[in-house]
Motif scaffolding. Sequence first.
Motif, PDB file in Angstrom:
ATOM      1  N   GLY A 169      47.574 -23.705  26.552  1.00  0.00           N
ATOM      2  CA  GLY A 169      48.018 -24.958  25.955  1.00  0.00           C
ATOM      3  C   GLY A 169      46.846 -25.741  25.386  1.00  0.00           C
ATOM      4  N   LYS A 170      45.771 -25.888  26.173  1.00  0.00           N
ATOM      5  CA  LYS A 170      44.589 -26.601  25.685  1.00  0.00           C
ATOM      6  C   LYS A 170      43.873 -25.796  24.601  1.00  0.00           C
ATOM      7  CE  LYS A 170      43.735 -29.321  29.859  1.00  0.00           C
ATOM      8  NZ  LYS A 170      42.785 -29.661  30.947  1.00  0.00           N
ATOM      9  N   SER A 182      30.067 -23.878  20.140  1.00  0.00           N
ATOM     10  CA  SER A 182      30.865 -24.146  18.942  1.00  0.00           C
ATOM     11  C   SER A 182      32.295 -24.475  19.338  1.00  0.00           C
ATOM     12  CB  SER A 182      30.852 -22.944  17.999  1.00  0.00           C
ATOM     13  OG  SER A 182      31.602 -21.877  18.550  1.00  0.00           O
ATOM     14  N   ILE A 183      33.026 -25.060  18.411  1.00  0.00           N
ATOM     15  CA  ILE A 183      34.398 -25.477  18.702  1.00  0.00           C
ATOM     16  C   ILE A 183      35.295 -24.265  18.962  1.00  0.00           C
ATOM     17  CG2 ILE A 183      35.185 -25.517  16.313  1.00  0.00           C
ATOM     18  CD1 ILE A 183      35.985 -28.217  18.899  1.00  0.00           C
ATOM     19  N   SER A 205      43.525 -34.569  26.763  1.00  0.00           N
ATOM     20  CA  SER A 205      42.646 -33.969  27.764  1.00  0.00           C
ATOM     21  C   SER A 205      41.460 -33.271  27.120  1.00  0.00           C
ATOM     22  CB  SER A 205      43.441 -32.982  28.620  1.00  0.00           C
ATOM     23  OG  SER A 205      42.610 -32.322  29.541  1.00  0.00           O
ATOM     24  N   VAL A 206      41.709 -32.601  25.988  1.00  0.00           N
ATOM     25  CA  VAL A 206      40.640 -31.857  25.308  1.00  0.00           C
ATOM     26  C   VAL A 206      39.622 -32.799  24.681  1.00  0.00           C
ATOM     27  CG1 VAL A 206      40.175 -30.436  23.273  1.00  0.00           C
ATOM     28  CG2 VAL A 206      41.921 -29.729  24.901  1.00  0.00           C
ATOM     29  N   GLN A 210      36.892 -20.408  25.636  1.00  0.00           N
ATOM     30  CA  GLN A 210      36.689 -20.722  27.046  1.00  0.00           C
ATOM     31  C   GLN A 210      37.972 -21.215  27.703  1.00  0.00           C
ATOM     32  OE1 GLN A 210      33.419 -23.485  27.268  1.00  0.00           O
ATOM     33  NE2 GLN A 210      31.866 -21.923  26.858  1.00  0.00           N
ATOM     34  N   TYR A 211      38.717 -22.052  26.986  1.00  0.00           N
ATOM     35  CA  TYR A 211      40.000 -22.524  27.536  1.00  0.00           C
ATOM     36  C   TYR A 211      40.984 -21.358  27.715  1.00  0.00           C
ATOM     37  CZ  TYR A 211      39.119 -27.560  27.205  1.00  0.00           C
ATOM     38  OH  TYR A 211      38.637 -28.835  27.390  1.00  0.00           O
ATOM     39  N   ALA A 212      40.991 -20.428  26.753  1.00  0.00           N
ATOM     40  CA  ALA A 212      41.987 -19.359  26.778  1.00  0.00           C
ATOM     41  C   ALA A 212      41.601 -18.211  27.709  1.00  0.00           C
ATOM     42  CB  ALA A 212      42.217 -18.831  25.358  1.00  0.00           C
TER      43      ALA A 212
END
Length: 302
Positions: free
Chosen positions: A271-272, A254-255, A66-67, A261-263
Amino acid sequence: MNSRKKAITLSGKRTEAVKAWLIMLPGLILMTFFVWEPLLESIRMSLYKTENVELVEFVGLDNFISVVTKSNFTQALLNTFGYTFWSLVIGFLLPIFLAMLIGETVRGKGFFRTAAYLPNMLPGLAVIILWSAFFSGGQNGVLNILLSKLGIPAQSYLTRAEWVKPIIIFIATWKGAGATALIYMASMASVNAELYDAAVIDGAGVLARVRHVLLPSIKKLTGTMLILQIISVFQIMYEPMVLTKGGPDNASLSIMQLMWQYAFGGTMNYGKASAVAVIVTLILLVLTAIYSYFDRKESDWA
């Protein structure tokens, strides 16, 4: 008699080994608690569907798929490699140059050392906010005010995709170059003075002494600082987050900012976020392994 001496020697070695392990034990406990346990937990969490930090359902590699299939991941990864490239272009040789300049200074060496290290002492977030005001695109931006004195119209620096990455790396280099320069200075101070004297006697100029005496002496340290800089810049997050919020149009994302952003960016998908963290770890492991391979090859050739 010989067997008794061997027994005493063996007992002494065991005692020394026990002492060595006792000395290392606090560091090993801290490393296990703060490094290995979070890393293993991130790997485990990346394989689960989560609700906040609770593991709900095992999903295997679904989080990774998904990521990596989203366009913002590709953009963030390319941007991060771009940051790494620009950091080497702008910021890798600068600390070496600073170290040589300060090292050759006759008077005020302590002042210049302090001045070089001062940016590293300032709070990181405060530094970014100050530079944000400096590069502000409005009429009140410090750089625009200075340029207006020269008749140059106001520019919008942080909303132009081709400028944001060099600006961010410039800020990061300004903050960290001085501390790195002091490390190089410590290494340069250990170079045998007789080598310099011999080079002077042979008629070598400043550039020749730098090329044939100084640089070979700090070659190992330079390689170590190279891989450390790559690892550090690959994890850049606060600068693009505060200066541009990843914009314009993800041009500075940036990575590590994507992981944040996911967290914490609203979805709270740990999870992502953990999947992104694992991917970053794997990339850095590969880069470190490549460096170690060529370093060993060079040592074998030498």
